[in-house]
Design a protein around this motif. Sequence first.
Motif, PDB file in Angstrom:
ATOM      1  N   ILE A 279      24.489 -24.859  34.117  1.00 43.31           N
ATOM      2  CA  ILE A 279      24.573 -25.351  32.745  1.00 43.31           C
ATOM      3  C   ILE A 279      23.933 -26.723  32.631  1.00 43.31           C
ATOM      4  O   ILE A 279      24.051 -27.551  33.529  1.00 43.31           O
ATOM      5  CB  ILE A 279      26.050 -25.388  32.274  1.00 43.31           C
ATOM      6  CG1 ILE A 279      26.152 -25.793  30.804  1.00 43.31           C
ATOM      7  CG2 ILE A 279      26.899 -26.284  33.167  1.00 43.31           C
ATOM      8  CD1 ILE A 279      27.535 -25.571  30.214  1.00 43.31           C
ATOM      9  N   GLY A 280      23.224 -26.970  31.523  1.00 35.41           N
ATOM     10  CA  GLY A 280      22.568 -28.249  31.301  1.00 35.41           C
ATOM     11  C   GLY A 280      23.499 -29.293  30.726  1.00 35.41           C
ATOM     12  O   GLY A 280      24.549 -28.969  30.162  1.00 35.41           O
ATOM     13  N   ASP A 281      23.100 -30.550  30.856  1.00 35.92           N
ATOM     14  CA  ASP A 281      23.945 -31.631  30.337  1.00 35.92           C
ATOM     15  C   ASP A 281      24.048 -31.585  28.824  1.00 35.92           C
ATOM     16  O   ASP A 281      25.085 -31.940  28.255  1.00 35.92           O
ATOM     17  CB  ASP A 281      23.416 -33.002  30.797  1.00 35.92           C
ATOM     18  CG  ASP A 281      21.950 -33.214  30.456  1.00 35.92           C
ATOM     19  OD1 ASP A 281      21.645 -34.227  29.830  1.00 35.92           O
ATOM     20  OD2 ASP A 281      21.111 -32.374  30.825  1.00 35.92           O
ATOM     21  N   GLY A 282      22.997 -31.114  28.135  1.00 37.20           N
ATOM     22  CA  GLY A 282      23.089 -30.987  26.684  1.00 37.20           C
ATOM     23  C   GLY A 282      24.109 -29.940  26.284  1.00 37.20           C
ATOM     24  O   GLY A 282      24.876 -30.121  25.331  1.00 37.20           O
ATOM     25  N   ALA A 283      24.146 -28.836  27.010  1.00 39.51           N
ATOM     26  CA  ALA A 283      25.087 -27.752  26.700  1.00 39.51           C
ATOM     27  C   ALA A 283      26.530 -28.146  26.991  1.00 39.51           C
ATOM     28  O   ALA A 283      27.467 -27.514  26.491  1.00 39.51           O
ATOM     29  CB  ALA A 283      24.722 -26.497  27.491  1.00 39.51           C
ATOM     30  N   MET A 284      26.729 -29.179  27.796  1.00 40.67           N
ATOM     31  CA  MET A 284      28.086 -29.608  28.143  1.00 40.67           C
ATOM     32  C   MET A 284      28.833 -30.234  26.973  1.00 40.67           C
ATOM     33  O   MET A 284      30.025 -30.488  27.061  1.00 40.67           O
ATOM     34  CB  MET A 284      28.035 -30.625  29.295  1.00 40.67           C
ATOM     35  CG  MET A 284      27.724 -30.025  30.652  1.00 40.67           C
ATOM     36  SD  MET A 284      29.042 -28.974  31.308  1.00 40.67           S
ATOM     37  CE  MET A 284      30.359 -30.170  31.525  1.00 40.67           C
TER      38      MET A 284
ATOM     39  N   ASP B 237      19.242 -35.304  31.821  1.00 42.92           N
ATOM     40  CA  ASP B 237      19.319 -36.328  30.778  1.00 42.92           C
ATOM     41  C   ASP B 237      18.368 -36.019  29.635  1.00 42.92           C
ATOM     42  O   ASP B 237      17.823 -36.908  29.011  1.00 42.92           O
ATOM     43  CB  ASP B 237      19.008 -37.712  31.353  1.00 42.92           C
ATOM     44  CG  ASP B 237      19.500 -38.832  30.431  1.00 42.92           C
ATOM     45  OD1 ASP B 237      20.571 -38.653  29.833  1.00 42.92           O
ATOM     46  OD2 ASP B 237      18.811 -39.861  30.319  1.00 42.92           O
ATOM     47  N   MET B 238      18.161 -34.738  29.390  1.00 42.00           N
ATOM     48  CA  MET B 238      17.193 -34.383  28.363  1.00 42.00           C
ATOM     49  C   MET B 238      17.415 -32.966  27.889  1.00 42.00           C
ATOM     50  O   MET B 238      16.936 -32.021  28.497  1.00 42.00           O
ATOM     51  CB  MET B 238      15.773 -34.507  28.932  1.00 42.00           C
ATOM     52  CG  MET B 238      14.666 -34.342  27.916  1.00 42.00           C
ATOM     53  SD  MET B 238      14.574 -35.735  26.797  1.00 42.00           S
ATOM     54  CE  MET B 238      14.428 -34.881  25.242  1.00 42.00           C
ATOM     55  N   SER B 239      18.196 -32.791  26.829  1.00 42.00           N
ATOM     56  CA  SER B 239      18.233 -31.491  26.181  1.00 42.00           C
ATOM     57  C   SER B 239      17.046 -31.458  25.218  1.00 42.00           C
ATOM     58  O   SER B 239      16.173 -32.309  25.285  1.00 42.00           O
ATOM     59  CB  SER B 239      19.569 -31.297  25.450  1.00 42.00           C
ATOM     60  OG  SER B 239      19.870 -32.417  24.676  1.00 42.00           O
TER      61      SER B 239
ATOM     62  N   GLY C 166      25.340 -33.415  18.854  1.00 40.62           N
ATOM     63  CA  GLY C 166      25.209 -32.634  20.078  1.00 40.62           C
ATOM     64  C   GLY C 166      25.369 -31.151  19.786  1.00 40.62           C
ATOM     65  O   GLY C 166      25.514 -30.722  18.638  1.00 40.62           O
ATOM     66  N   ILE C 167      25.306 -30.366  20.863  1.00 36.59           N
ATOM     67  CA  ILE C 167      25.446 -28.915  20.693  1.00 36.59           C
ATOM     68  C   ILE C 167      26.919 -28.613  20.410  1.00 36.59           C
ATOM     69  O   ILE C 167      27.705 -28.327  21.311  1.00 36.59           O
ATOM     70  CB  ILE C 167      24.948 -28.170  21.936  1.00 36.59           C
ATOM     71  CG1 ILE C 167      23.472 -28.494  22.183  1.00 36.59           C
ATOM     72  CG2 ILE C 167      25.110 -26.650  21.750  1.00 36.59           C
ATOM     73  CD1 ILE C 167      22.911 -27.880  23.429  1.00 36.59           C
TER      74      ILE C 167
END
Length: 621
Positions: A142-147, A175-177, A357-358
């Motif tokens: 999972i990406g940091d943006g999805a967190m 550090d980049m969604s 954010g997401i």
Amino acid sequence: MLNKINSPDELRQLSRAELLPLADELRAFVIDSVSKTGGHLSSNLGTVELTIALHYVFNTPEDRLIWDVGHQTYPHKILTGRRDQMHTLRQLDGISGFPRRSESEYDTFGTAHSSTSISAALGMALAAKTKGETDRYAIAVIGDGAMTAGMVFEAMNNAGVYDDINLIVVLNDNDMSISPPVGALNRYLARLMSGKFYAQAKNIGKSIMPEPVRQLARRIEGHAKGMIVPATMFEELGFNYIGPIDGHDLDSLIPTLQNMKDLKGPQFLHVVTKKGQGYKLAEADPVLYHGPGKFNPAEGIKPATSSKVTYTQVFGDWLCDMAAQDNKLIGITPAMCGGSGMVEFEQRYPNRYYDVGIAEQHAVTFAAGLACEGLKPVVAIYSTFLQRAYDQLIHDVALQNLDVTFALDRAGLVGADGATHAGNYDISYLRCIPNMVVMAASDENECRQMLSTAYQYPGPAAVRYPRGAGTGAVVEKVLTTLPLGKGEVRREGKSIAILAFGTMLAPSLKAGDALDATVANMRFIKPLDTALLLELAKTHDAFVTVEEGAVMGGAGAAVAEALAEAGCVKPILHLGLPDRFIDHGDVAQLLALCGLDADGITASIRQRFGKDALRLVANQH
């Protein structure tokens, strides 16, 4: 070397020394492939080594590997037998740009919307436990943006109570969604990464050393963790936190993952990667190279030269113009600033811009709270992402009749991204909600007028518009509104009245010319222009409704309901998207296959009304 790898089994036969040149070949293949087909690039360049390490260490597909959000799986596809199909990527009858269960046994869970992987992986891990498959692992990447999504923490909260499952969560922290990640969680991850003493203690603990020294190192690690990060959020949720480690260093990734296989209970590995890794242009501008079309890798992406304004640009310009007139306007996006056309608004009105954010559910209820205090929020959200906040739309906005404007980008078919991103259902799921106003734009200028109409309406209102450019209509700078619930006749004809909604006006007008049919631009799905319907019913023998949305429960159904309520019995032909998921491909190609181009509309009318339609054509000549 890459040409010899047709499955992870063959990958696992390689020596550790052979993996580094394989990574170089794989990265070069991704760049070359995407440059010819278009697709997601920078995110895939960032997962090359991680993909190799995961398939090298784990026994996939027996071990379940779930990718979140899914657009970083090109290396995964290449290594799992689809290398020779990459030239068909995101094209009609080709392979998907996302994991797809029907495409490969290695795609264990279909993902394309974010933040679902941990829930799915937990389900698989507990299924393995239930079935007695004690050696099977479930790994969520999972990406940091999805967190930032609440669903992630719901899943982790649930998983943390099971200390005997084989569940591993890999946080791919670049550090980049798509838009820069925001909020307290992102700052928290940054603090974790800056804890050098903690990271050094971790490295000591993983070194090869005598057991007594290793035990000392573990105690040092524990104390370091206590000093630098007193109680990490992940460990408080029941996960054993490991990291951060370099996600491009195979000599770090592989031993760490191998060690984690010996640990029971939920594990959390924090890896740090770089989007665009290995391709300098993508490293310098990962957003530009997030989802490019075809390009020359040696030259890079060239600026777009189209003279047509996109609907997204129309929205972005309208947002800035309306904000200049009304200081109560607040712009909200769930992590899609650039995609929704809000870059200029953010620059000009930073104090009235919120990227949450997401977190689509939060975005809608956040807007409701602003509306309660007399502000006028505009939520810019893709049609398919609004589905994720349906309860909030009903319970928090519509039920309280709050003044929130929804700008629904990507309504209708979206082309290469396929079924997961297509906005085919918003008409059906919005028009049944009390207090909602729903509009569909037929061209760029009408889109601007509808946005103003929605904004001035003192309640919840949505404007749907497609991805990309429209007919090339001139967009007026004035902020005019449309009469609420009023359509217009755009072509006078005989016998058959074609009721066009949104983007279907242009092909309907061509069909109207071919059949000498009347064509109405209905504009409003709710409130529907019932007066216009009944007026047309007096002079026409049949109706045809045309929409770029699901036929079931759509605008055509609204017309049938209105006529039935008025006691008006007329033959009706409903044209729209069929009751199946529409695959990826060129939008014009897909619309033609669905019978929603001018020729398809004309053919369907002739087939349905036969002699009448043919008689009209004969009379023309």
